[in-house]
Design a protein around this motif. Structure first.
Motif, short mmCIF file in Angstrom:
data_model
loop_
_atom_site.label_atom_id
_atom_site.label_comp_id
_atom_site.label_asym_id
_atom_site.label_seq_id
_atom_site.Cartn_x
_atom_site.Cartn_y
_atom_site.Cartn_z
N HIS A 165 -3.78 3.36 5.43
CA HIS A 165 -5.10 3.55 6.03
C HIS A 165 -5.97 4.45 5.16
O HIS A 165 -7.16 4.17 4.95
CB HIS A 165 -4.94 4.13 7.43
CG HIS A 165 -6.23 4.24 8.18
ND1 HIS A 165 -6.91 5.43 8.32
CD2 HIS A 165 -6.97 3.30 8.82
CE1 HIS A 165 -8.01 5.22 9.02
NE2 HIS A 165 -8.07 3.94 9.34
N ALA A 166 -5.39 5.53 4.64
CA ALA A 166 -6.14 6.44 3.78
C ALA A 166 -6.60 5.76 2.49
O ALA A 166 -7.66 6.11 1.93
CB ALA A 166 -5.28 7.66 3.45
N LEU A 167 -5.83 4.79 2.02
CA LEU A 167 -6.19 4.07 0.80
C LEU A 167 -7.19 2.94 1.03
O LEU A 167 -7.66 2.33 0.08
CB LEU A 167 -4.92 3.48 0.17
CG LEU A 167 -3.95 4.47 -0.47
CD1 LEU A 167 -2.62 3.79 -0.79
CD2 LEU A 167 -4.55 5.09 -1.73
N GLY A 168 -7.50 2.65 2.28
CA GLY A 168 -8.43 1.56 2.59
C GLY A 168 -7.77 0.22 2.77
O GLY A 168 -8.46 -0.81 2.84
N ILE A 169 -6.43 0.19 2.88
CA ILE A 169 -5.72 -1.06 3.16
C ILE A 169 -5.83 -1.33 4.65
O ILE A 169 -5.45 -0.48 5.46
CB ILE A 169 -4.25 -0.95 2.73
CG1 ILE A 169 -4.14 -0.72 1.22
CG2 ILE A 169 -3.45 -2.18 3.15
CD1 ILE A 169 -2.76 -0.31 0.75
N PRO A 170 -6.34 -2.49 5.05
CA PRO A 170 -6.64 -2.70 6.48
C PRO A 170 -5.47 -3.11 7.35
O PRO A 170 -5.54 -2.98 8.58
CB PRO A 170 -7.68 -3.82 6.45
CG PRO A 170 -7.40 -4.57 5.20
CD PRO A 170 -6.88 -3.57 4.20
N ALA A 171 -4.38 -3.63 6.75
CA ALA A 171 -3.31 -4.19 7.57
C ALA A 171 -1.96 -3.98 6.93
O ALA A 171 -1.82 -3.96 5.69
CB ALA A 171 -3.54 -5.68 7.81
N ILE A 172 -0.95 -3.82 7.78
CA ILE A 172 0.43 -3.69 7.35
C ILE A 172 1.23 -4.76 8.10
O ILE A 172 0.94 -5.06 9.26
CB ILE A 172 0.94 -2.27 7.66
CG1 ILE A 172 2.23 -1.95 6.94
CG2 ILE A 172 1.07 -2.02 9.16
CD1 ILE A 172 2.55 -0.45 6.95
N CYS A 173 2.18 -5.37 7.43
CA CYS A 173 2.97 -6.45 8.02
C CYS A 173 4.43 -6.03 8.09
O CYS A 173 5.01 -5.57 7.09
CB CYS A 173 2.83 -7.73 7.19
SG CYS A 173 3.64 -9.17 7.93
#
Length: 332
Positions: free
Chosen positions: A74-82
């Motif tokens: 989230h801090a890196l700007g990645i919107p989703a985790i699978c």
């Protein structure tokens, strides 16, 4: 499109490549951390970071460590985790009941992430292979992968994930009719805004080997998956499958694997215009990361080049194990 060009020297195409500033102005395929879904392997325990031997730099994480990973993403700007579970052997059965257990690893990790990082989108995997004593995505009877009974089980699995707070459900099983069945049940249960990212064109590929190690499926897997995953040579069939899944209620579609199937990505985007994703699968990652580890390739350059290729081929986003490393580079 047919370009109109003046004769040389009035046209000098190298003018558009002469400096970083000019190259930035005409760059067609722009990569950002917002393009990534980060696949993460979750296992039991507490405080566990267990390396996956066949995937350099990738670990199986206990739920508390998955939450830390989600905060980092989230801090890196990645919107989703699978999430992909490494299911203990004693919970793998022929009836695969752990797949819809509210307290299974995937569901516990989903709830923990949504509690800690509410804005992080959580994607889950719908298939029976992490829970199946046979290692297959569906029920096995007399050597045959049974379709319709498997779909009933997949619906129960998807509902358990939606109840746990999953934002995106990813059916990866390749059973016929599962998108329509899951969508109908989600609607009936009030999960109208839960997204379906269908693995619509999933090929029977040799690039999945390290993933099966990562989720612990290699030891129990028998036979192959060619009766339900696609033949690598078929592109027309891929279009039929994508069209079917969209017609049944898929919000987004997936091509898997990624790099050997960029033509499928391009064709799907051009034909349907739907949100299109690719999975840069474990074997693709292992090739690049392993070669970089040995000094044969420049890690950062091949990572970004490979990911840019997905954007150029028409993908809106990529599932990639490189997500955090690529995001850190892109963020400067």
């Amino acid at each position: 499109m047919k370009p109109t060009l003046a004769a040389f020297p009035a046209t000098r195409l190298r003018r558009l490549r002469k400096s970083p500033a000019i190259r930035a102005l005409v760059n067609q395929s722009v990569l950002s951390p917002g393009d990534f879904i980060w696949p993460v392997f979750v296992r039991d325990g507490d405080g566990v970071m267990e390396p996956v031997a066949s995937m350099p730099g990738v670990n199986r994480l206990s739920v508390d460590k998955v939450v830390e990973a989600a905060r980092e993403a989230h801090a890196l700007g990645i919107p989703a985790i699978c999430l992909f579970p490494y299911t203990p052997e004693h919970l793998k059965t022929e009836d695969c009941a752990e797949a819809w257990n509210p307290e299974n690893l995937s569901n516990r990790a989903t709830r923990a992430i949504k509690d800690a990082v509410p804005d992080m989108a959580v994607m889950t995997d719908v298939a029976l292979d992490p829970y199946n004593i046979n290692g297959h995505d569906g029920f096995v009877r007399d050597g045959e992968i049974i379709n319709d009974e498997t779909v009933e089980a997949l619906v129960k699995q998807a509902l358990s994930q939606a109840r746990s707070g999953a934002d995106i459900i990813g059916p990866s099983d390749m059973m016929d009719g599962r998108i329509g069945a899951i969508r109908a049940e989600l609607e009936r249960e009030g999960f109208r805004n839960t997204l379906l990212l269908s693995y619509a064109a999933k090929f029977a590929s040799a690039f999945y080997g390290p993933f099966r190690d990562a989720v612990g499926a290699s030891g129990v897997f028998k036979g192959d998956k060619t009766t339900y995953q696609m033949q690598p040579g078929n592109s027309d069939e891929a279009m039929r499958l994508i069209e079917r899944d969209l017609s049944e209620g898929a919000d987004m579609i997936m091509v898997k694997p990624g790099m050997p199937y960029l033509d499928i990505c391009r064709r799907a985007k051009d034909m349907f215009g739907a949100p299109t994703f690719a999975y840069q699968v474990s074997g693709e990652y292992a090739m690049l990361a392993g070669a970089a580890e040995r000094g044969w390739l420049d890690h950062d350059k091949v990572m970004l080049e490979s990911l840019t290729g997905f954007k150029r081929a028409g993908c809106d986003g990529v599932l990639t194990y490189f997500a955090p490393a690529a995001a850190r580079l892109l963020n400067g």
